[in-house]
Design an enzyme around this catalytic site. Sequence first.
Site, PDB file in Angstrom:
ATOM      1  N   CYS A  52      57.493  49.851  41.744  1.00  0.00           N
ATOM      2  CA  CYS A  52      56.349  49.459  41.402  1.00  0.00           C
ATOM      3  C   CYS A  52      56.916  47.397  41.997  1.00  0.00           C
ATOM      4  CB  CYS A  52      55.904  48.627  40.354  1.00  0.00           C
ATOM      5  SG  CYS A  52      54.443  48.380  40.022  1.00  0.00           S
ATOM      6  N   CYS A  55      55.771  45.394  38.469  1.00  0.00           N
ATOM      7  CA  CYS A  55      57.120  45.946  36.545  1.00  0.00           C
ATOM      8  C   CYS A  55      57.780  45.014  37.172  1.00  0.00           C
ATOM      9  CB  CYS A  55      57.608  47.225  37.552  1.00  0.00           C
ATOM     10  SG  CYS A  55      56.148  48.259  36.384  1.00  0.00           S
ATOM     11  N   ALA A  61      57.685  42.610  47.619  1.00  0.00           N
ATOM     12  CA  ALA A  61      57.221  42.864  49.167  1.00  0.00           C
ATOM     13  C   ALA A  61      58.176  41.696  49.998  1.00  0.00           C
ATOM     14  CB  ALA A  61      55.852  42.776  49.682  1.00  0.00           C
ATOM     15  N   HIS A 127      53.913  49.722  33.218  1.00  0.00           N
ATOM     16  CA  HIS A 127      53.579  49.571  34.397  1.00  0.00           C
ATOM     17  C   HIS A 127      52.248  50.481  34.484  1.00  0.00           C
ATOM     18  CE1 HIS A 127      53.643  50.842  38.678  1.00  0.00           C
ATOM     19  NE2 HIS A 127      53.511  52.661  38.106  1.00  0.00           N
ATOM     20  N   ASN A 167      40.637  44.504  40.385  1.00  0.00           N
ATOM     21  CA  ASN A 167      40.499  45.755  40.573  1.00  0.00           C
ATOM     22  C   ASN A 167      40.527  47.064  40.153  1.00  0.00           C
ATOM     23  OD1 ASN A 167      38.980  44.853  42.732  1.00  0.00           O
ATOM     24  ND2 ASN A 167      39.809  44.552  44.571  1.00  0.00           N
ATOM     25  N   SER A 175      45.365  48.467  44.998  1.00  0.00           N
ATOM     26  CA  SER A 175      47.384  49.019  46.023  1.00  0.00           C
ATOM     27  C   SER A 175      48.194  49.084  45.709  1.00  0.00           C
ATOM     28  CB  SER A 175      47.064  47.891  47.000  1.00  0.00           C
ATOM     29  OG  SER A 175      47.543  46.451  46.087  1.00  0.00           O
ATOM     30  N   HIS A 178      49.986  49.539  38.419  1.00  0.00           N
ATOM     31  CA  HIS A 178      50.026  48.903  37.165  1.00  0.00           C
ATOM     32  C   HIS A 178      49.154  47.522  37.250  1.00  0.00           C
ATOM     33  CE1 HIS A 178      53.846  46.765  36.016  1.00  0.00           C
ATOM     34  NE2 HIS A 178      52.852  46.148  34.727  1.00  0.00           N
ATOM     35  N   HIS A 180      45.994  44.627  36.319  1.00  0.00           N
ATOM     36  CA  HIS A 180      46.941  43.445  36.704  1.00  0.00           C
ATOM     37  C   HIS A 180      45.404  42.684  37.337  1.00  0.00           C
ATOM     38  CE1 HIS A 180      46.746  45.369  40.112  1.00  0.00           C
ATOM     39  NE2 HIS A 180      46.225  44.283  41.116  1.00  0.00           N
ATOM     40  N   GLN A 182      43.090  39.833  39.564  1.00  0.00           N
ATOM     41  CA  GLN A 182      43.806  38.224  40.050  1.00  0.00           C
ATOM     42  C   GLN A 182      42.773  37.441  39.360  1.00  0.00           C
ATOM     43  OE1 GLN A 182      44.682  39.307  44.774  1.00  0.00           O
ATOM     44  NE2 GLN A 182      44.089  41.505  44.150  1.00  0.00           N
ATOM     45  N   GLU A 196      24.147  32.128  41.508  1.00  0.00           N
ATOM     46  CA  GLU A 196      23.792  32.036  39.846  1.00  0.00           C
ATOM     47  C   GLU A 196      23.254  30.793  39.307  1.00  0.00           C
ATOM     48  OE1 GLU A 196      27.275  34.064  37.884  1.00  0.00           O
ATOM     49  OE2 GLU A 196      26.118  36.105  38.603  1.00  0.00           O
ATOM     50  N   HIS A 313      30.390  34.855  31.184  1.00  0.00           N
ATOM     51  CA  HIS A 313      29.204  36.292  31.028  1.00  0.00           C
ATOM     52  C   HIS A 313      30.351  36.919  32.179  1.00  0.00           C
ATOM     53  CE1 HIS A 313      27.035  34.863  34.823  1.00  0.00           C
ATOM     54  NE2 HIS A 313      27.508  35.582  35.010  1.00  0.00           N
ATOM     55  N   HIS A 315      30.690  41.003  34.742  1.00  0.00           N
ATOM     56  CA  HIS A 315      30.072  42.108  35.313  1.00  0.00           C
ATOM     57  C   HIS A 315      31.020  42.330  35.798  1.00  0.00           C
ATOM     58  CE1 HIS A 315      26.579  39.576  36.504  1.00  0.00           C
ATOM     59  NE2 HIS A 315      27.980  38.336  37.086  1.00  0.00           N
ATOM     60  N   LYS A 328      28.862  56.171  43.569  1.00  0.00           N
ATOM     61  CA  LYS A 328      27.831  56.039  44.345  1.00  0.00           C
ATOM     62  C   LYS A 328      28.388  54.981  45.499  1.00  0.00           C
ATOM     63  CE  LYS A 328      23.933  52.785  43.496  1.00  0.00           C
ATOM     64  NZ  LYS A 328      22.701  53.484  44.236  1.00  0.00           N
ATOM     65  N   PHE A 329      28.016  55.113  46.831  1.00  0.00           N
ATOM     66  CA  PHE A 329      27.901  54.577  47.791  1.00  0.00           C
ATOM     67  C   PHE A 329      26.691  53.565  48.355  1.00  0.00           C
ATOM     68  CE2 PHE A 329      30.025  57.868  48.022  1.00  0.00           C
ATOM     69  CZ  PHE A 329      31.931  57.491  48.465  1.00  0.00           C
ATOM     70  N   LEU A 330      27.102  52.264  48.606  1.00  0.00           N
ATOM     71  CA  LEU A 330      25.523  51.631  48.331  1.00  0.00           C
ATOM     72  C   LEU A 330      25.783  51.495  50.145  1.00  0.00           C
ATOM     73  CD1 LEU A 330      26.612  48.276  46.706  1.00  0.00           C
ATOM     74  CD2 LEU A 330      24.387  49.570  45.758  1.00  0.00           C
TER      75      LEU A 330
HETATM   76  P1  H2U Z   1      44.899  44.818  44.079  1.00  0.00           P
HETATM   77  O1  H2U Z   1      44.922  43.739  42.847  1.00  0.00           O
HETATM   78  O2  H2U Z   1      44.016  44.278  45.394  1.00  0.00           O
HETATM   79  O3  H2U Z   1      45.935  45.556  43.716  1.00  0.00           O
HETATM   80  O4  H2U Z   1      46.136  43.478  45.380  1.00  0.00           O
HETATM   81  C1  H2U Z   1      47.622  43.084  44.559  1.00  0.00           C
HETATM   82  C2  H2U Z   1      47.984  41.887  45.634  1.00  0.00           C
HETATM   83  O5  H2U Z   1      48.806  41.937  44.782  1.00  0.00           O
HETATM   84  C3  H2U Z   1      47.334  41.767  46.060  1.00  0.00           C
HETATM   85  O6  H2U Z   1      46.124  40.778  46.500  1.00  0.00           O
HETATM   86  C4  H2U Z   1      49.649  41.258  46.040  1.00  0.00           C
HETATM   87  C5  H2U Z   1      48.275  41.380  47.564  1.00  0.00           C
HETATM   88  O7  H2U Z   1      48.304  40.438  47.788  1.00  0.00           O
HETATM   89  N1  H2U Z   1      51.510  41.713  46.640  1.00  0.00           N
HETATM   90  C6  H2U Z   1      51.862  40.549  45.910  1.00  0.00           C
HETATM   91  O8  H2U Z   1      51.598  39.291  46.177  1.00  0.00           O
HETATM   92  N2  H2U Z   1      53.152  40.508  46.582  1.00  0.00           N
HETATM   93  C7  H2U Z   1      53.954  41.898  46.259  1.00  0.00           C
HETATM   94  O9  H2U Z   1      54.934  42.238  46.553  1.00  0.00           O
HETATM   95  C8  H2U Z   1      52.611  42.717  46.871  1.00  0.00           C
HETATM   96  C9  H2U Z   1      51.387  42.613  46.661  1.00  0.00           C
HETATM   97 ZN    ZN Z   2      54.378  48.460  37.799  1.00  0.00          ZN
END
Ligand code: H2U
Ligand code: ZN
Length: 364
Positions: A52, A55, A61, A127, A167, A175, A178, A180, A182, A196, A313, A315, A328-330
Amino acid sequence: MSDFDFSNNSHRRYNPLTDEWILVSPHRAQRPWLGQQEPPSAPSLPDYDPACYLCPSNTRATGERNPAYDTTFVFVNDYSAVKTDQPDYYPPTVTDAADDTAKLRARLLKVQGARGSCFVLCFSPKHNLTLPLMSPAEIEAVVATWTALYQQLQRETKFRFVQIFENKGASMGCSNPHPHCQAWCTDAIPSEPAQELISLRNYAATNHACLLCDYLSLELTDPARVVLSNSSFVVLVPFWAIWPFETLVLAREHRPSLNEFTAAEKTDLADVIRRLTIKYDNLFSTSFPYSMGLHQAPIHSEHDDEVTLSHFHMHYYPPLLRSATVRKFLVGYEMLGEAQRDLTPEQAAERIRAAAEVHYSVQP
Ligand code: H2U
Ligand code: ZN
């Protein structure tokens, strides 16, 4: 003709925040349905995954190594959607002498440069520890980290807005399991919160009151859509909800942002997040997917009223409809006409209210 029945007759409901209508077709919710068919999904992830990228102590990456963090952890998104450093964009100046194509281009192909910074915020080193499984104190640490990030971006940048969102679940395009969220910070206020603000401004001009303060006081006169509450927050299925189990977390007091919350209110925010997400998981005995986000005042205002108009607030937009896998699909009418729902917001509120506040995976 007998009297109009909101739980049986089609109608449209108005969303005063987005200035949009939604079609409600409650009679369709009575269609035959064989019921939930999946067994409860037990959380099965390890608390540490060597593969991961979120973690502690693991390598991301891009080759950067995470610290051995033991609470929340914030880092700049390695694949940020907006960046601080890029050339300025200057729209072409169009004079009366310009040719027709140049005039049409200026009118129809509008562009703004977009600068900002993006962050990933891990809720905890574990994780497999989703918000509903975290302790109240652990969720309070998340709220404190949101507040610190909001303040840091206010202090250190000139960007206008920070959108904090989570998300959750592969079905929402997340993706990595773990836990998290953003935070995307931009030099423009994005379309949703911008609309709004317009709605709040128009409502205040006409009614000399805050739209969300008024809406909350109205909802408290009849608890049909209220899901849960504490002394600082009320969670309800909004009258105009689109997603089957959509909810709105409203601060009881008119607080523009996390900045204005007292310590007790931050504790209460963690409390409603915890109780709501546990109920969500219990609804279909699954780790409930959703997109959620905080809407609050811009970090830097272009107009004096932007902070005072804002009413903190959150959502929650969950996609699930009837079970852990039936969503559900929009699509179709909703893409081409307008949003539509079958289950009424009142029926949805009743279902969420009835869900236990002890997580299904730890219930005896
Ligand atoms: P999600 O919340 O949609 O899973 O996205 C995770 C974010 O983590 C995604 O915006 C970032 C991706 O760009 N990410 C990193 O910043 N470093 C990494 O090593 C892999 C993913
Ligand atoms: Zn993790």
